[in-house]
Design a protein around this motif. Structure first.
Motif, PDB file in Angstrom:
ATOM      1  N   LEU A  34       0.837  -1.200   0.000  1.00 21.03           N
ATOM      2  CA  LEU A  34       0.000   0.000   0.000  1.00 21.03           C
ATOM      3  C   LEU A  34       0.871   1.249   0.000  1.00 21.03           C
ATOM      4  O   LEU A  34       0.543   2.251  -0.626  1.00 21.03           O
ATOM      5  CB  LEU A  34      -0.937  -0.004   1.211  1.00 21.03           C
ATOM      6  N   LEU A  35       1.999   1.174   0.715  1.00 20.82           N
ATOM      7  CA  LEU A  35       3.013   2.219   0.649  1.00 20.82           C
ATOM      8  C   LEU A  35       4.285   1.596   0.098  1.00 20.82           C
ATOM      9  O   LEU A  35       4.702   0.536   0.555  1.00 20.82           O
ATOM     10  CB  LEU A  35       3.306   2.794   2.040  1.00 20.82           C
ATOM     11  N   PRO A  36       4.924   2.219  -0.858  1.00 22.38           N
ATOM     12  CA  PRO A  36       6.166   1.650  -1.393  1.00 22.38           C
ATOM     13  C   PRO A  36       7.298   1.744  -0.391  1.00 22.38           C
ATOM     14  O   PRO A  36       7.303   2.619   0.479  1.00 22.38           O
ATOM     15  CB  PRO A  36       6.440   2.521  -2.624  1.00 22.38           C
ATOM     16  N   VAL A  37       8.235   0.825  -0.494  1.00 24.34           N
ATOM     17  CA  VAL A  37       9.488   0.941   0.251  1.00 24.34           C
ATOM     18  C   VAL A  37      10.411   1.730  -0.661  1.00 24.34           C
ATOM     19  O   VAL A  37      10.930   1.202  -1.641  1.00 24.34           O
ATOM     20  CB  VAL A  37      10.069  -0.452   0.584  1.00 24.34           C
ATOM     21  N   SER A  38      10.595   3.001  -0.329  1.00 26.44           N
ATOM     22  CA  SER A  38      11.211   3.939  -1.271  1.00 26.44           C
ATOM     23  C   SER A  38      12.608   3.535  -1.715  1.00 26.44           C
ATOM     24  O   SER A  38      13.031   3.816  -2.828  1.00 26.44           O
ATOM     25  CB  SER A  38      11.255   5.349  -0.660  1.00 26.44           C
ATOM     26  N   TYR A  39      13.357   2.861  -0.844  1.00 21.48           N
ATOM     27  CA  TYR A  39      14.723   2.497  -1.203  1.00 21.48           C
ATOM     28  C   TYR A  39      14.803   1.088  -1.771  1.00 21.48           C
ATOM     29  O   TYR A  39      15.885   0.546  -1.959  1.00 21.48           O
ATOM     30  CB  TYR A  39      15.646   2.627   0.014  1.00 21.48           C
ATOM     31  N   GLU A  40      13.652   0.441  -2.007  1.00 22.40           N
ATOM     32  CA  GLU A  40      13.607  -0.877  -2.640  1.00 22.40           C
ATOM     33  C   GLU A  40      12.606  -0.828  -3.798  1.00 22.40           C
ATOM     34  O   GLU A  40      11.486  -1.324  -3.699  1.00 22.40           O
ATOM     35  CB  GLU A  40      13.172  -1.950  -1.611  1.00 22.40           C
ATOM     36  N   PRO A  41      12.978  -0.206  -4.915  1.00 25.92           N
ATOM     37  CA  PRO A  41      12.018   0.013  -6.010  1.00 25.92           C
ATOM     38  C   PRO A  41      11.453  -1.257  -6.624  1.00 25.92           C
ATOM     39  O   PRO A  41      10.385  -1.235  -7.218  1.00 25.92           O
ATOM     40  CB  PRO A  41      12.843   0.804  -7.039  1.00 25.92           C
ATOM     41  N   ARG A  42      12.139  -2.388  -6.481  1.00 26.01           N
ATOM     42  CA  ARG A  42      11.628  -3.641  -7.038  1.00 26.01           C
ATOM     43  C   ARG A  42      11.330  -4.648  -5.928  1.00 26.01           C
ATOM     44  O   ARG A  42      11.487  -5.846  -6.095  1.00 26.01           O
ATOM     45  CB  ARG A  42      12.633  -4.226  -8.035  1.00 26.01           C
ATOM     46  N   ASN A  43      10.906  -4.147  -4.813  1.00 23.33           N
ATOM     47  CA  ASN A  43      10.666  -4.977  -3.648  1.00 23.33           C
ATOM     48  C   ASN A  43       9.511  -5.956  -3.888  1.00 23.33           C
ATOM     49  O   ASN A  43       8.413  -5.564  -4.253  1.00 23.33           O
ATOM     50  CB  ASN A  43      10.334  -4.086  -2.447  1.00 23.33           C
ATOM     51  N   GLU A  44       9.777  -7.254  -3.696  1.00 20.38           N
ATOM     52  CA  GLU A  44       8.747  -8.289  -3.840  1.00 20.38           C
ATOM     53  C   GLU A  44       8.279  -8.672  -2.444  1.00 20.38           C
ATOM     54  O   GLU A  44       8.811  -9.575  -1.817  1.00 20.38           O
ATOM     55  CB  GLU A  44       9.325  -9.509  -4.576  1.00 20.38           C
ATOM     56  N   TRP A  45       7.270  -7.952  -1.971  1.00 19.62           N
ATOM     57  CA  TRP A  45       6.778  -8.118  -0.605  1.00 19.62           C
ATOM     58  C   TRP A  45       6.522  -9.594  -0.270  1.00 19.62           C
ATOM     59  O   TRP A  45       5.816 -10.295  -0.976  1.00 19.62           O
ATOM     60  CB  TRP A  45       5.494  -7.319  -0.431  1.00 19.62           C
ATOM     61  N   GLY A  46       7.117 -10.051   0.834  1.00 18.23           N
ATOM     62  CA  GLY A  46       6.877 -11.406   1.316  1.00 18.23           C
ATOM     63  C   GLY A  46       7.824 -12.455   0.786  1.00 18.23           C
ATOM     64  O   GLY A  46       7.841 -13.587   1.287  1.00 18.23           O
ATOM     65  N   GLN A  47       8.636 -12.100  -0.214  1.00 17.00           N
ATOM     66  CA  GLN A  47       9.598 -13.050  -0.754  1.00 17.00           C
ATOM     67  C   GLN A  47      10.929 -12.922  -0.007  1.00 17.00           C
ATOM     68  O   GLN A  47      11.279 -11.835   0.451  1.00 17.00           O
ATOM     69  CB  GLN A  47       9.821 -12.795  -2.251  1.00 17.00           C
TER      70      GLN A  47
END
Length: 281
Positions: A168-181
């Motif tokens: 819902l909010l991006p992780v600004s310093y992880e532009p390709r963050n695959e949440w939960g992986q």
């Protein structure tokens, strides 16, 4: 929850932006609102706009219009509240663009055809609105970030921290963050902590579905995942007292354990505090 319910979403955009929800993703919010498979009848967001500044600052105007168009592309109705300036007797200029009344009136009128109202705000001024909506038979859910009224949290049927909703909010310093992986950065809370043993377990929402009430990660239908955490991975300022407080939102990386099939947490810290421009304060 029934699949044929009618849903309305009302976003107090300025309150959200100034209280930790900067860069809110409206596409993810739409998915969250429709997680039960209901019908999204109303998608309203109340945004302020500075006409005076726009007439002098082309970049501001361009960014504002581009942002509004992006939100519209996701199917949202934007209700713009223009900023007004007032000058007192001493010549001091104050600005005001409060959309609370507009949002409250719309929610009440449009609730006649709604079964569920999802509100994004932290403003306690909506307390009476929530009560009135419930008296009309609507279920009211709330998503907030920082400075959310305690009374409002208690009055709604369910409260969710927006920080914990995947992407819902991006992780600004992880532009390709695959949440939960494994290798990704997530946000969660402390599930259990054993100070005398120096370890505990964190919990994060691994997916958005209609079973968010199943918080026991041992249940097969639970959308939450448990993560082992060693005290050595805690950043400065993350105390035992904060870990015991379920309101404390943590941000951490997850990795596959080299001992079993579980996950372990690395670099566990408090969620960064963002200012109105999205910068760390």
């Amino acid at each position: 929850m029934q699949k044929n319910i009618n849903i309305g979403v009302f976003v107090d955009a300025e309150n959200v932006r100034y209280n930790g929800g900067y860069q809110l993703r409206y596409d993810i919010l739409r998915r969250f609102a429709a997680r039960s498979g209901g019908n999204l009848l109303r998608l309203n967001t109340y945004i302020t706009f500075d006409q005076e500044r726009a007439s002098e600052d082309y970049e501001y105007q361009k960014r504002a219009y581009a942002y509004q168009q992006m939100v519209r592309d996701y199917g949202w109705k934007i209700l713009v509240k223009n900023i007004r300036r007032y000058t007192d007797e001493d010549g001091n200029v104050t600005t005001k663009a409060n959309a609370d009344l507009d949002m409250a009136v719309d929610a009440m009128i449009q609730s006649e055809k709604l079964d569920l109202v999802l509100m994004l705000t932290g403003d306690g001024d909506f307390l009476q609105v929530v009560t009135a909506l419930q008296d009309r038979g609507c279920r009211v859910e709330l998503v907030g970030f920082r400075n959310v009224s305690r009374e409002l949290q208690r009055q709604v049927d369910t409260y969710y921290s927006g920080f914990l909703i995947p992407d819902l909010l991006p992780v600004s310093y992880e532009p390709r963050n695959e949440w939960g992986q494994p290798g990704s950065c997530v946000r969660g809370v402390c599930q259990k902590w054993f100070p005398d043993k120096g370890y505990g377990f964190l919990r994060f929402m691994s997916r958005i579905d209609d079973n968010l009430w199943i918080t026991d990660t041992r249940e097969p239908d639970s959308p939450y995942t448990s993560v082992f955490c060693h005290v050595n991975e805690l950043a400065d300022g993350v105390s035992d007292e904060l870990l015991k407080n379920r309101d404390t939102v943590l941000e951490f990386y997850i990795e596959q354990s080299d001992k079993d099939e579980g996950l372990v947490a690395n670099n566990v810290r408090l969620v960064p505090s963002y200012g109105k421009h999205g910068l760390l304060e």
